[in-house]
Write an enzyme that holds these catalytic residues in place. Structure first.
Site, mmCIF file in Angstrom:
data_model
loop_
_atom_site.group_PDB
_atom_site.id
_atom_site.type_symbol
_atom_site.label_atom_id
_atom_site.label_comp_id
_atom_site.label_asym_id
_atom_site.label_seq_id
_atom_site.Cartn_x
_atom_site.Cartn_y
_atom_site.Cartn_z
ATOM 1 C CB CYS A 194 2.413 8.434 -2.725
ATOM 2 S SG CYS A 194 1.535 9.730 -1.835
ATOM 3 C CB CYS A 196 0.445 3.227 1.010
ATOM 4 S SG CYS A 196 1.108 4.656 1.924
#
Length: 475
Positions: free
Chosen positions: A139, A459
């Site tokens: 991500c 994250c």
């Protein structure tokens, strides 16, 4: 095996004491919908460093982020990436031959265009002499694309770099089973009819079972949603708190969309379909409706649902990054400086989604800043529970001392400065493209609100994380 975090939390003196330790003010929806007061421009010292090039972002764009399976479902990833590049060219009028390098991030690669950066660049009309490569870091893939661009410019290798990211979840690669793949490869090598018949005789119906991609950790075999549910439980975050935060995200995103604040979105004419002009996942609901949804991962007692999780999203983004002296020579007025950044990694089992907690204090220390210096926070929202767990961990001396080896907490971002134009829960989360959206949201907010420093954090799968300081360009 009982996870380390869960074990520790269960063996605290009492659950109520732990919940109190990680308490935070209620996320009352009405209080969060108030527009943040304009931040007065502060005369803070710039983060420029001697003998290091100042690196700026001139502007950035993104296609509308859409729910997977909607208007982009018949496209390929390079189509979206090309649209983002074309939108950036139109927005900035940068000459194509001036761009030294192009970098894109992506996560689930289309095998036909594994270097999607190159294919998209050629499709957008860039010179075939302009190098391009693709990076993947879950991500934070477009974060990696941007910081790679920063490194290329800082080292003097380049002056002008385009960084971006793309994800198309509407058409992910689905493979034959390994047994079927092996048989097909062996058949292609068979030289006689007897060899081919011998191989075919070994075929079984279960060979046809496909291998579906999963958003799961390879090292732990746990889905990210399951990990988020465990994290929420470990930090004593209730279902109601998670739903309230998700409603906040959608409501603020809708407000920002209606007020025209999401200026990084560029229209995209989908071939054979209408022109898409805005994100389609922004859907403010009500706590009553959200409460009706069943747990999505840990059943029947989990607290993570479809309503308080980010959804599968298609989209692409791109930003124009230059050395400051080059930008000024070309007549640009940059939006922001890209300053210090930090990557972190921790245990992918128990701390998969705590990247912002670990990266934030490190990047602040590197920049010589504190939380009080930050005017705009833009954190990636994978799940409501993930965001709330990070906020609680950042505000805990106990967590800092026992898990991070730090003397004191870094502190929790004030919500009036935090994701006030919505976040990934509402705007969408194309895995490879979110990082550029975060940076542009921070840069645009700083311009509008008169702030100086923004903090971007996210994250990522593998227990990794990223944080970056964005400094407003002086008016």
């Amino acid at each position: 095996m009982t996870s380390l975090l869960t074990y520790t939390f269960k063996n605290l003196p009492s659950t109520s004491q732990w919940a109190l330790r990680f308490s935070m003010r209620p996320l009352s929806c009405s209080s969060q919908l108030r527009a943040a007061a304009a931040v007065q421009t502060k005369s803070k010292q710039t983060l420029a460093k001697p003998n290091i090039r100042n690196i700026v972002v001139v502007d950035g764009v993104r296609t509308p982020f859409l729910l997977s399976g909607t208007s982009y479902k018949d496209l390929m990833p390079h189509d979206l990436a090309r649209a983002a590049l074309s939108g950036l060219l139109h927005r900035t009028s940068v000459p194509k031959d001036v761009v030294d390098y192009i970098i894109f991030g992506t996560v689930i690669q289309e095998v036909k265009t594994s270097n999607v950066a190159r294919e998209a660049a050629l499709g957008a009309g860039f010179s075939d002499k302009t190098p391009a490569h693709t990076v993947t870091m879950a991500c934070i893939s477009s974060n990696q694309a941007m910081t790679t661009a920063v490194s290329l410019i800082a080292s003097g290798q380049c002056d002008v770099v385009v960084a971006g990211g793309v994800e198309l979840m509407s058409d992910v690669p689905i493979r034959h089973s390994r047994k079927m793949r092996k048989m097909m490869l062996d058949l292609s090598k068979a030289k006689t009819l007897g060899q081919r018949l011998s191989l075919i005789s070994k075929f079984r119906l279960n060979f046809l079972s496909p291998e579906l991609p999963a958003v799961a950790e390879f090292s732990t075999n746990e889905t990210m949603g399951h990990s988020a549910d465990r994290l929420a439980a470990a930090f004593a975050i209730s279902r109601l708190e998670q739903d309230e935060y998700a409603l906040r995200s959608h409501s603020l995103a809708k407000k920002a969309q209606d007020e025209g604040l999401l200026s990084d979105v560029v229209p995209f004419k989908v071939p054979g379909k209408d022109t898409v002009t805005q994100d389609n996942g922004i859907r403010p609901s009500s706590l009553e409706q959200m409460a009706k949804l069943k747990p999505a991962f840990i059943k029947p007692y989990g607290t993570v649902t479809a309503a308080n999780s980010s959804f599968l999203t298609d989209g692409a983004s791109a930003v124009l990054i230059l050395a400051e002296e080059k930008a000024l020579a070309m007549g640009y007025k940059p939006k922001a400086y890209l300053r210090d950044f930090m990557y972190v990694s921790q245990d992918p089992k128990d701390q998969l989604l705590l990247g912002p907690t670990y990266a934030t204090p490190k990047v602040l220390e590197k920049a010589g800043l504190t939380m009080n210096d930050i005017d705009a926070f833009e954190f990636h929202e994978a799940f409501s529970g993930q965001i709330l767990a990070n906020l609680k961990a950042m505000d805990s001396d106990w967590f800092a001392q026992n898990y991070m080896g730090r003397k004191a907490k870094v502190g929790s971002p004030p919500l009036e400065k935090f994701n006030i134009w919505g976040g990934s829960l509402s705007l969408g989360h194309p895995f490879g493209a979110t990082g550029c959206r975060l940076v542009m949201a921070a840069a645009n907010r700083l311009q509008k609100e008169g702030g100086q420093y923004g903090l971007v954090a996210a994250c990522a799968a593998g227990g990794q994380g990223h944080a970056m300081i964005v400094e407003a360009y002086p008016k």
